[in-house]
Design a protein around this motif. Structure first.
Motif, short mmCIF file in Angstrom:
data_model
loop_
_atom_site.label_atom_id
_atom_site.label_comp_id
_atom_site.label_asym_id
_atom_site.label_seq_id
_atom_site.Cartn_x
_atom_site.Cartn_y
_atom_site.Cartn_z
N LEU A 1 0.86 -1.17 0.00
CA LEU A 1 0.00 0.00 0.00
C LEU A 1 0.90 1.23 0.00
N SER A 2 0.66 2.14 -0.92
CA SER A 2 1.48 3.34 -1.01
C SER A 2 0.58 4.57 -0.92
N PHE A 3 0.88 5.44 0.01
CA PHE A 3 0.19 6.72 0.15
C PHE A 3 1.24 7.81 -0.01
N THR A 4 1.21 8.49 -1.12
CA THR A 4 2.25 9.48 -1.39
C THR A 4 1.68 10.63 -2.18
N THR A 5 2.29 11.78 -2.04
CA THR A 5 1.91 12.94 -2.84
C THR A 5 2.87 13.07 -4.01
N GLY A 6 2.44 13.79 -5.03
CA GLY A 6 3.28 13.98 -6.19
C GLY A 6 4.37 15.01 -5.94
N THR A 7 5.31 15.05 -6.87
CA THR A 7 6.36 16.05 -6.79
C THR A 7 5.82 17.41 -7.22
N SER A 8 6.59 18.45 -6.94
CA SER A 8 6.18 19.81 -7.27
C SER A 8 7.24 20.47 -8.14
N GLY A 9 6.79 21.08 -9.25
CA GLY A 9 7.72 21.79 -10.11
C GLY A 9 8.04 23.17 -9.62
N ALA A 10 7.11 23.81 -8.92
CA ALA A 10 7.32 25.17 -8.39
C ALA A 10 6.33 25.39 -7.26
N GLY A 11 6.75 25.10 -6.04
CA GLY A 11 5.87 25.26 -4.89
C GLY A 11 5.96 24.08 -3.96
N ASP A 12 5.07 24.07 -3.00
CA ASP A 12 5.06 23.01 -2.00
C ASP A 12 4.43 21.74 -2.58
N THR A 13 4.86 20.60 -2.09
CA THR A 13 4.17 19.35 -2.40
C THR A 13 2.98 19.20 -1.47
#
Length: 186
Positions: A149-161
Motif C-alpha cells: 500500500l502506497s500513500f504518497t503525494t506527487g512532486t512539485s515543479g514550483a511550490g510546495d508538495t
C-alpha cells in the motif's frame, strides 16, 4: 469475415440539444423489473486463430468545445423497505501473467492557475453509524508476498508538495477515535 456493426444514435440538433438515446427495461408491477445487460461477446479460438481479445466496453461522454463536458453517472436506485443496490467494479482474473489493473484517475487541467480534478472516496452517513472505508491488499498465495500500500503525494515543479493527513474526526458526547499503526508478526 468480420461481423456486422450495430449503431444506435440520437439525432443531431441544430443550435439546440441533440436527441437522447434511452435504453430501459420493463417495470414489474408486482415483482422485479427487467435487467439491462450490455456485454461484449467472448473471444474464442477458432481454426488457425489461437489468441483473441474480447471486445472492450466504452462508457464516455463527448468532448465540449465551449463549456463543460457531460457527466458520467453510474449508480443504483434508492430503496424503500429494503437495502440499496450494490455497485461493483471488478477486473477479470488471468491464468497467464498478472491480473488486470483497476485505475481511478481524475481529469487534468491545462488552464492557468487551475487545479486538477480531485478523487474522493467517501462512505455515506446513517441514522446511527456512518459506513466504513476499507483500503487493503489481499492475502498472498503460498510462497508469495502480499501487495504493498502506497500513500504518497506527487512532486512539485514550483511550490510546495501536497500534505498527507491521517486523523480521526471530532467527537461530541463521546471519545475521539484512535489512530493505530501496527506491523504484522512474522
Amino acid at each position: 469475415g468480420q461481423g456486422g456493426d450495430v449503431s444506435i444514435a440520437g439525432g443531431a440538433g441544430a443550435k439546440v440539444t441533440g436527441g437522447a438515446v434511452s435504453i430501459s427495461s420493463g417495470a414489474g408491477t408486482l415483482s422485479t423489473s427487467g435487467a439491462v445487460s450490455i456485454v461484449s461477446a467472448d473471444a474464442t479460438a477458432s481454426g488457425a486463430a489461437t489468441t483473441g481479445v474480447s471486445g472492450k466496453l466504452v462508457f464516455s461522454s463527448g468532448t465540449s468545445k465551449a463549456g463543460n463536458s457531460g457527466a458520467l453517472l453510474i449508480g443504483s436506485g434508492a430503496a424503500t423497505g429494503g437495502k440499496g443496490g450494490a455497485v461493483t467494479v471488478s477486473v477479470g482474473s488471468a491464468d497467464t501473467g498478472a491480473g488486470g489493473d483497476l485505475t481511478l484517475h481524475s481529469g487534468a487541467s491545462t488552464a492557468t492557475t487551475s487545479v486538477g480534478g480531485a478523487v474522493v472516496l467517501e462512505s455515506a452517513t446513517g441514522t446511527s453509524d456512518s459506513g466504513s472505508v476499507t483500503v487493503k491488499s489481499v492475502n498472498s498465495g503460498s510462497g508469495g508476498s502480499s501487495g504493498a500500500l502506497s500513500f504518497t503525494t506527487g512532486t512539485s515543479g514550483a511550490g510546495d508538495t501536497g500534505a498527507i493527513t491521517l486523523g480521526t474526526g471530532a467527537a461530541t458526547g463521546g471519545k475521539g477515535g484512535a489512530v493505530t499503526v501496527s506491523v504484522g508478526s512474522a
